[in-house]
Design an enzyme around this catalytic site. Sequence first.
Site, short mmCIF file in Angstrom:
data_model
loop_
_atom_site.label_atom_id
_atom_site.label_comp_id
_atom_site.label_asym_id
_atom_site.label_seq_id
_atom_site.Cartn_x
_atom_site.Cartn_y
_atom_site.Cartn_z
N LYS A 1 46.46 12.77 -8.09
CA LYS A 1 45.31 11.85 -8.15
C LYS A 1 45.61 10.55 -7.37
O LYS A 1 44.81 10.08 -6.57
CB LYS A 1 45.01 11.52 -9.62
CG LYS A 1 44.05 10.38 -9.83
CD LYS A 1 42.67 10.77 -9.43
CE LYS A 1 41.76 9.58 -9.38
NZ LYS A 1 40.37 9.93 -9.15
N VAL B 1 35.80 13.04 -8.97
CA VAL B 1 34.39 13.04 -8.57
C VAL B 1 34.01 11.75 -7.86
O VAL B 1 34.51 10.67 -8.17
CB VAL B 1 33.48 13.26 -9.79
CG1 VAL B 1 33.55 14.71 -10.22
CG2 VAL B 1 33.84 12.33 -10.94
N CYS C 1 38.61 2.54 -7.95
CA CYS C 1 39.61 3.62 -7.82
C CYS C 1 40.53 3.39 -6.63
O CYS C 1 41.73 3.21 -6.80
CB CYS C 1 38.89 4.95 -7.64
SG CYS C 1 37.62 5.21 -8.85
N1 SAJ Z 1 35.16 2.94 2.74
C1 SAJ Z 1 35.34 2.40 4.01
N2 SAJ Z 1 35.39 3.26 5.08
C2 SAJ Z 1 35.27 4.60 4.94
C3 SAJ Z 1 35.12 5.14 3.64
C4 SAJ Z 1 35.06 4.29 2.56
O1 SAJ Z 1 35.44 1.19 4.18
O2 SAJ Z 1 35.32 5.29 5.97
C5 SAJ Z 1 35.10 2.03 1.58
C6 SAJ Z 1 33.77 2.11 0.82
O3 SAJ Z 1 32.79 1.31 1.42
C7 SAJ Z 1 34.18 1.61 -0.54
C8 SAJ Z 1 35.61 2.15 -0.70
O4 SAJ Z 1 36.05 2.45 0.62
O5 SAJ Z 1 34.22 0.19 -0.59
C9 SAJ Z 1 35.74 3.37 -1.58
O6 SAJ Z 1 34.67 4.28 -1.33
P1 SAJ Z 1 34.87 5.86 -1.25
O7 SAJ Z 1 33.55 6.48 -1.04
O8 SAJ Z 1 35.93 6.18 -0.27
O9 SAJ Z 1 35.49 6.25 -2.67
P2 SAJ Z 1 35.07 5.98 -4.22
O10 SAJ Z 1 35.87 4.82 -4.74
O11 SAJ Z 1 33.60 5.94 -4.42
O12 SAJ Z 1 35.61 7.35 -4.89
C10 SAJ Z 1 36.98 7.72 -4.68
C11 SAJ Z 1 37.01 9.20 -4.23
N3 SAJ Z 1 38.35 9.52 -3.75
C12 SAJ Z 1 38.56 10.07 -2.53
O13 SAJ Z 1 37.68 10.30 -1.74
C13 SAJ Z 1 39.97 10.41 -2.20
C14 SAJ Z 1 36.62 10.10 -5.39
O14 SAJ Z 1 36.76 11.46 -5.03
C15 SAJ Z 1 37.49 9.78 -6.61
O15 SAJ Z 1 37.15 10.60 -7.73
C16 SAJ Z 1 37.24 8.34 -6.99
O16 SAJ Z 1 37.69 7.52 -5.90
C17 SAJ Z 1 38.02 8.03 -8.27
O17 SAJ Z 1 37.40 7.99 -9.35
O18 SAJ Z 1 39.25 7.90 -8.21
#
Ligand code: SAJ
Length: 422
Positions: free
Chosen positions: A217, A166, A271
Amino acid sequence: MSFKTISVIGLGYIGLPTAAMFASKKKKVIGVDVNKHAIETINQGKIHIVEPELDVVVQTAVEEGYLKAVIKPEPADAFLIAVPTPFLPCSKNEIPAPDLSFIAEATKAISQILKKGDLVILESTSPVGTTEQMAIWMKELRPDLSFPQDAGDKSDINIAYCPERVLPGKVVQELVTNDRVIGGMSERCSLRAVELYKTFVEGDCVITNTRTAEMAKLTENSFRDVQIAFANELSMICSELDINVWELISLSNRHPRVNILQPGPGVGGHCIAVDPWFIVSKTPNEAKIIHTARIVNDSKPDWVISKVKQALADFLLVNKNKKIDEVTIACYGLAFKADIDDLRESPAMQVTKAISEFHPGRVIAVEPNIHTVPPKLNNIELVDLNFAMQHADIHLLLVDHKEFKGKSVNNGIVIDTKGIWV
Ligand code: SAJ
């Protein structure tokens, strides 16, 4: 066989919403946590974490008597383990290794009360092989029961791995709609786990083995980390070549088979910046791209800090009447991503802290989602957006919060790590 009582061990960002979702379907849920404050808060029908919509679900579940929180595990028909898997301490250039002690503790605690027919599910993000390890620990602690590694489908205890997937900020919705990967240690283990999740999951529950489920995962988050590293690397290349990376990406994404993610100040959260290391530490010789992506993303905050230092020098060169301690730097956003209040492992926090340590002048920050300055940043001031835009000499955009979009700065130097002011 239906599950009358479900126990969730670890009432954090995943465990509490999961417990509340079962309770919302009128299952008796016993939440277990070692944190006394969390227990007291939940039993008052309140929540100790910030997640949209969760407060109402927990309040209703507690008020209706379906959810209670306790310190010590109590007997149940199914146990879900959702405790943290942090890193073991290591030096800067070492590959971080996972710390499984919380899983070991949880396993020990529930082993004492396991009975024939119980189902145990591990949800914590874990290196490949952890579920099998958990089953070995349980067998050692309860030689009177049979486990799937020996008895397969006939085992007294069923064990499965089922990762959460999630997105923070959308947890309540995604818990229901996302597909689940279910890795049972035997077919029966998988089928029982599917039956349990189907209590509230509307997405598909897809069956595999435990090792594949564990790796799925880690793969999902490593995939995203690698994609973001590509975008971050492009941003650094484009800066050298005097190209607007945001324009470049939007042009390249017009290709039907290209979909580049967005650069930023680094990768934060608990994560994506963590899970790839669980692959790298197991298979360091093979996991080359995954390892490099981690290094690229982890280096991005330092690159941003060097840009701020450069901007400071440029500003003083043009504004000869100002001394360095008269220059105000504004940091826009402290959270680890847009529109949340979560500051854990936030690159924006890392950058802001570094600036506050090297810059002798005023450092101000705008973070619409929090009201007090976190202790780590006690030498900066939290100000409102208009104040920062009017008073700062250097404007550093770190998070693309909705409040910042559509605004424009008319004075000073702008460094935009998210591409919304360029
Ligand atoms: N980010 C970027 N550029 C992007 C996308 C994200 O720099 O284009 C950065 C964000 O600003 C942030 C980090 O990456 O610092 C992570 O953000 P995110 O929205 O990609 O992910 P999380 O950590 O909030 O949630 C992720 C999700 N995993 C994936 O999308 C594959 C979520 O589905 C997982 O459940 C969660 O990790 C987890 O609990 O593992």
